[in-house]
Design an enzyme around this catalytic site. Structure first.
Site, short mmCIF file in Angstrom:
data_model
loop_
_atom_site.label_atom_id
_atom_site.label_comp_id
_atom_site.label_asym_id
_atom_site.label_seq_id
_atom_site.Cartn_x
_atom_site.Cartn_y
_atom_site.Cartn_z
N THR A 88 7.45 6.03 -16.99
CA THR A 88 7.37 4.99 -18.00
C THR A 88 8.22 3.83 -17.53
O THR A 88 9.42 3.99 -17.30
CB THR A 88 7.89 5.52 -19.36
N LYS A 90 9.67 14.26 -13.69
CA LYS A 90 9.13 13.91 -15.01
C LYS A 90 7.71 14.48 -15.10
O LYS A 90 6.73 13.77 -14.94
CB LYS A 90 9.13 12.38 -15.16
N GLU A 133 21.09 16.04 -21.94
CA GLU A 133 20.48 14.72 -22.08
C GLU A 133 20.02 14.51 -23.51
O GLU A 133 20.09 15.42 -24.33
CB GLU A 133 19.27 14.61 -21.13
#
Lengths: 279, 279
Positions: free
Chosen positions: A27, A139, A172
């Protein structure tokens, strides 16, 4: 949406991205028609392809498609999804299977300026990040843990949730990485066993190195976070958000968070008002 | 392929099944136009919906669609995929989001009769199953661990790979569950922390219970498997496969494996020749 070079809005029902989450995504912030931190996003995408044994995409082709999608956009979000493409039933990878490339553009989210100036309230999620070094850092499209974690609360005041590994160490945020500052040292959790090696996380780590600022990659307990001098979140889109509340701990945005935001925020979608205010 | 009640071959590029693996699936044996062990598959699907907070599908509607898809098929495989449907960017679940239902039919795989009569050779995979009780047992769309495990070997002689949890205990095969027999007791690993609660696994466990056969659900080491009297694999499609080789251990199909295959295989795609030969 540009799918394998053609404008379309659907993909094959046999795509392995759907059946197994067999793929990757990136992204990116788009500013003045340009995807930001492109080289680093491509580096992570390539690393993901290696890990999943996905045939890497021609970088020249992908860049050309990205520029086409981003053309004329002053401020937007581009998502690149790469899957192993359609296949017959079964987990086995067919030799020479054609990847599916999906490039889509969305409007930049309109976060309140207060998220940058006063900070955000965050919470601790119960959903854990499972330990899997084979999938950590990259990812990939297996994101059910994040979906379940985000479903834990409805309170609009809470902007992000922290996720721990199975041993209860904070790794995270659901959609961000976390840093803390304690006595002028900054720390962020490692992402070798679980979590995502965020691009803005890397940008901040390299900035700290260049600036001679001590930075440690180490496991953080929820308690350490509460006792920190400053806490902030980051990702490629938001840039840097100070944390203003976590459980019974409260902060006002700190000086190092402001310095880092001003230093790295330019390649994110951080609004100009936040960038100058942060400096 | 029947997607939300209409014949189609593509789904929205915004479907959360693609972006996050946000969904579930079931793979059913179809015989004489009828999906086998339907109620148990539906029970697991409902349990998965609860776990993922997916709106459950109307069982009457799903059954009608399944019958339409299976009509006239004497021997086939039906896959049902259920996703959270298309959505805008972000992990958050939108209230009232419409699910996507995908029912597809494929030909039954044509496994050699020797898999049933002599057994199959299997190996131990390096790729581990991460511990995640929130996702264990259900059949969700996050299947990268299985993809990576299946990519570990090319040898056509090896038919299935065993997967361990992070502590090195054998949990299941990539596409099957495992049982062993030792001194007339049968054992299969628990699937509370990782792994899939297979429908044929359940069928075998209930048969053992009804038959008064001692059955334990417990962690198994690779060594225990090698020292077993009999080892077999199962799933809804294959029924029961004796294991004939695992590393340096060799077996001839054992009597209890044959008894179980004959008892439960009728609701799988086990060929008649194997069923009678197994009895």
């Amino acid at each position: 949406v540009l799918i394998n070079g053609r404008y379309a809005d659907s993909i094959s029902v046999h795509d392995r991205g759907l059946h197994y989450g067999d793929g990757l995504f990136e992204t990116l912030a788009v500013k003045q028609g340009q995807p930001q931190l492109w080289d680093w996003h491509m580096e992570r995408l390539r690393a993901g392809c290696d890990r999943l044994r996905l045939a890497p995409v021609d970088p020249v082709l992908l860049r050309a498609e990205a520029e086409e999608v981003c053309a004329g956009k002053s401020r937007a979000v581009m998502k690149i999804v790469l899957t192993r493409g359609p296949a017959v039933r079964g987990y086995r990878i067919e030799a020479g299977s054609a990847a599916t490339r999906i490039l889509s553009l969305a409007e930049a989210a309109d976060y309140p300026l207060s998220y940058y100036r006063e900070g955000v309230a965050i919470r601790l999620c119960q959903t854990r990040l499972a330990c899997n070094p084979a999938l950590a850092g990259i990812k990939h499209l297996n994101r059910l843990e994040q979906v379940l974690a985000r479903a834990e609360w409805d309170d609009e005041e809470i902007v992000e949730g922290l996720m721990c590994d199975v041993d209860g160490r904070v790794i995270e945020g659901i959609m961000s990485n976390i840093f803390l500052v304690r006595q002028d040292r900054i720390a962020t959790p490692p992402v070798a066993a679980c979590g995502v090696a965020g691009i803005m996380r890397r940008r901040i780590m390299e900035w700290a190195r260049d600036d001679g600022l001590p930075l440690e990659e180490r496991a953080l307990s929820p308690r350490e976070i509460k006792e920190a001098d400053e806490v902030f979140l980051c990702n490629s889109l938001i840039g840097v958000w100070p944390v203003r509340r976590f459980e019974d701990a409260d902060w006002r945005p700190g000086p190092l968070t402001a310095r880092i935001g001003a230093a790295v925020g330019g390649c994110s979608l951080m609004p100009d008002a936040a960038l100058s205010g942060a400096a």
